[in-house]
Scaffold this motif. Structure first.
Motif, PDB file in Angstrom:
ATOM      1  N   LEU A 297     -10.531  -8.953   8.221  1.00 20.22           N
ATOM      2  CA  LEU A 297      -9.162  -9.341   8.538  1.00 20.22           C
ATOM      3  C   LEU A 297      -8.328  -9.696   7.309  1.00 20.22           C
ATOM      4  O   LEU A 297      -7.121  -9.817   7.415  1.00 20.22           O
ATOM      5  CB  LEU A 297      -9.166 -10.547   9.485  1.00 20.22           C
ATOM      6  N   ALA A 298      -8.922  -9.902   6.179  1.00 18.54           N
ATOM      7  CA  ALA A 298      -8.148 -10.301   5.004  1.00 18.54           C
ATOM      8  C   ALA A 298      -7.121  -9.241   4.668  1.00 18.54           C
ATOM      9  O   ALA A 298      -7.370  -8.042   4.782  1.00 18.54           O
ATOM     10  CB  ALA A 298      -9.087 -10.519   3.818  1.00 18.54           C
ATOM     11  N   ASP A 299      -5.949  -9.701   4.223  1.00 17.73           N
ATOM     12  CA  ASP A 299      -4.850  -8.764   4.032  1.00 17.73           C
ATOM     13  C   ASP A 299      -4.960  -7.953   2.753  1.00 17.73           C
ATOM     14  O   ASP A 299      -4.135  -7.097   2.492  1.00 17.73           O
ATOM     15  CB  ASP A 299      -3.507  -9.484   4.084  1.00 17.73           C
ATOM     16  N   TYR A 300      -5.983  -8.196   1.948  1.00 21.93           N
ATOM     17  CA  TYR A 300      -6.149  -7.383   0.747  1.00 21.93           C
ATOM     18  C   TYR A 300      -7.055  -6.191   0.957  1.00 21.93           C
ATOM     19  O   TYR A 300      -7.318  -5.422   0.044  1.00 21.93           O
ATOM     20  CB  TYR A 300      -6.666  -8.235  -0.417  1.00 21.93           C
ATOM     21  N   TYR A 301      -7.538  -6.053   2.195  1.00 20.58           N
ATOM     22  CA  TYR A 301      -8.404  -4.914   2.477  1.00 20.58           C
ATOM     23  C   TYR A 301      -7.581  -3.664   2.759  1.00 20.58           C
ATOM     24  O   TYR A 301      -6.608  -3.686   3.495  1.00 20.58           O
ATOM     25  CB  TYR A 301      -9.287  -5.187   3.687  1.00 20.58           C
ATOM     26  N   GLU A 302      -8.037  -2.565   2.188  1.00 22.36           N
ATOM     27  CA  GLU A 302      -7.438  -1.268   2.459  1.00 22.36           C
ATOM     28  C   GLU A 302      -7.832  -0.816   3.865  1.00 22.36           C
ATOM     29  O   GLU A 302      -8.926  -1.136   4.349  1.00 22.36           O
ATOM     30  CB  GLU A 302      -7.977  -0.278   1.423  1.00 22.36           C
ATOM     31  N   GLN A 303      -6.920  -0.083   4.500  1.00 20.58           N
ATOM     32  CA  GLN A 303      -7.223   0.486   5.805  1.00 20.58           C
ATOM     33  C   GLN A 303      -7.493   1.975   5.651  1.00 20.58           C
ATOM     34  O   GLN A 303      -6.778   2.674   4.939  1.00 20.58           O
ATOM     35  CB  GLN A 303      -6.073   0.248   6.777  1.00 20.58           C
ATOM     36  N   TYR A 304      -8.498   2.444   6.356  1.00 21.27           N
ATOM     37  CA  TYR A 304      -8.906   3.845   6.318  1.00 21.27           C
ATOM     38  C   TYR A 304      -8.554   4.466   7.660  1.00 21.27           C
ATOM     39  O   TYR A 304      -8.946   3.963   8.711  1.00 21.27           O
ATOM     40  CB  TYR A 304     -10.409   3.957   6.058  1.00 21.27           C
TER      41      TYR A 304
ATOM     42  N   TYR B 147       0.845  -1.188   0.000  1.00 23.73           N
ATOM     43  CA  TYR B 147       0.000   0.000   0.000  1.00 23.73           C
ATOM     44  C   TYR B 147       0.882   1.240   0.000  1.00 23.73           C
ATOM     45  O   TYR B 147       1.940   1.265   0.632  1.00 23.73           O
ATOM     46  CB  TYR B 147      -0.879   0.023   1.256  1.00 23.73           C
TER      47      TYR B 147
ATOM     48  N   SER C 299      -4.934  -4.459  17.139  1.00 21.34           N
ATOM     49  CA  SER C 299      -5.978  -4.652  16.148  1.00 21.34           C
ATOM     50  C   SER C 299      -7.132  -5.408  16.799  1.00 21.34           C
ATOM     51  O   SER C 299      -6.916  -6.289  17.638  1.00 21.34           O
ATOM     52  CB  SER C 299      -5.467  -5.388  14.908  1.00 21.34           C
TER      53      SER C 299
ATOM     54  N   ASN D 287       1.421  -5.597   4.200  1.00 17.82           N
ATOM     55  CA  ASN D 287       0.561  -6.408   5.054  1.00 17.82           C
ATOM     56  C   ASN D 287       0.954  -7.860   4.799  1.00 17.82           C
ATOM     57  O   ASN D 287       0.608  -8.424   3.772  1.00 17.82           O
ATOM     58  CB  ASN D 287      -0.898  -6.165   4.686  1.00 17.82           C
TER      59      ASN D 287
ATOM     60  N   ILE E  57      -7.145  -8.858  18.635  1.00 13.12           N
ATOM     61  CA  ILE E  57      -6.436  -9.824  17.808  1.00 13.12           C
ATOM     62  C   ILE E  57      -4.940  -9.772  18.093  1.00 13.12           C
ATOM     63  O   ILE E  57      -4.306 -10.787  18.288  1.00 13.12           O
ATOM     64  CB  ILE E  57      -6.696  -9.573  16.311  1.00 13.12           C
ATOM     65  N   ILE E  58      -4.359  -8.590  18.065  1.00 16.33           N
ATOM     66  CA  ILE E  58      -2.935  -8.480  18.373  1.00 16.33           C
ATOM     67  C   ILE E  58      -2.688  -7.321  19.318  1.00 16.33           C
ATOM     68  O   ILE E  58      -3.420  -6.342  19.353  1.00 16.33           O
ATOM     69  CB  ILE E  58      -2.050  -8.279  17.127  1.00 16.33           C
TER      70      ILE E  58
ATOM     71  N   TYR F 230      -8.038  -0.639  14.219  1.00 10.53           N
ATOM     72  CA  TYR F 230      -6.642  -0.648  14.635  1.00 10.53           C
ATOM     73  C   TYR F 230      -6.294   0.654  15.361  1.00 10.53           C
ATOM     74  O   TYR F 230      -6.910   1.690  15.123  1.00 10.53           O
ATOM     75  CB  TYR F 230      -5.720  -0.731  13.402  1.00 10.53           C
TER      76      TYR F 230
END
Lengths: 112, 114
Positions: free
Chosen positions: B97-104, A33, B48, A92, B55-56, B33
């Motif tokens: 939780l999938a790692d292909y999701y963008e974080q905002y 990203y 997170s 990630n 989770i962590i 997060y």
């Protein structure tokens, strides 16, 4: 431990010039990203690269991902002053639960 | 409508105090997060949460305690504040939780401990 290295960390360039920011990471991942941060502001998502060979372009910015080389690039074409900001790459690697591991950021100043 | 919001935007307090930062997202996301950005702008994941469950916890001192009353909120409580806690704290969310999701990311809370 995942490491993400950006270079350069500081870049001063003139308007109209081209340049590339590099982002290397230390583990296998095909999720990378790019974010932009203006002074005192939040992080704005620029690009989401999800596979080897991914290339995305938005205006004067183009990002690419080479997962075999563990390298992403952010290329700036014909820079303009408005692109002055700090650019972060983030990886990630362990699923979304691990959060993003960020590089140290590239502070970009574009001078007229 | 702001997607991820944080309050307060600025927080100035003395060493030893306890303070909280609130985060809310209206995106319907399951995962939230907390990140810390230090004075050199280095960003590091702290916690997170997914569906209100931790989770962590990335080697964060026990003085930091996150709480998620529901999926849309993730608050951060800090006890016995220290000078080294001064930083900008960012909340972020993603669909799952999938790692292909963008974080905002939220707008950040600048914490100054004197």
């Amino acid at each position: 431990e995942l490491k993400v290295e950006q270079n350069p960390l500081f870049l001063s360039m003139q308007e109209g010039k081209n340049y590339t920011i590099y982002c290397n990471y230390s583990t296998t991942s095909d999720r990378l990203y790019w974010y932009r941060q203006d002074p005192g502001k939040s992080l704005e998502s620029l690009f989401v690269l999800l596979s080897n060979g991914a290339v995305k372009q938005e205006g004067r910015l183009m990002a690419s991902l080479d997962t075999k080389a563990r390298l992403s690039t952010l290329h700036i074409t014909a820079a303009v002053h408005d692109l002055s900001a700090t650019y972060f790459c983030a990886v990630n690697s362990g699923g979304g639960a691990d959060g993003l591991t960020f590089g140290k950021g590239t502070h970009l100043i574009i001078q007229p | 409508d702001t997607a991820v919001s944080q309050t307060p935007k600025y927080l100035v307090t003395q060493m030893g105090n306890d303070k909280s930062i609130k985060c809310e997202q209206n995106l319907g996301h399951d995962t939230m997060y907390w990140y810390k950005q230090d004075s050199k702008k280095f960003l590091k994941i702290m916690f997170s949460y997914n569906n209100k469950e931790l989770i962590i916890n990335e080697t964060v001192p026990n003085r930091f305690s996150p709480k998620s009353p529901d999926k849309a909120h993730l608050n951060l409580h800090i006890n016995s504040l220290e000078l080294g806690d001064s930083a900008v704290y960012f909340c972020a969310s993603s669909p799952g939780l999938a790692d292909y999701y963008e974080q905002y990311f939220g707008p950040g809370t600048r914490l100054t401990v004197t």
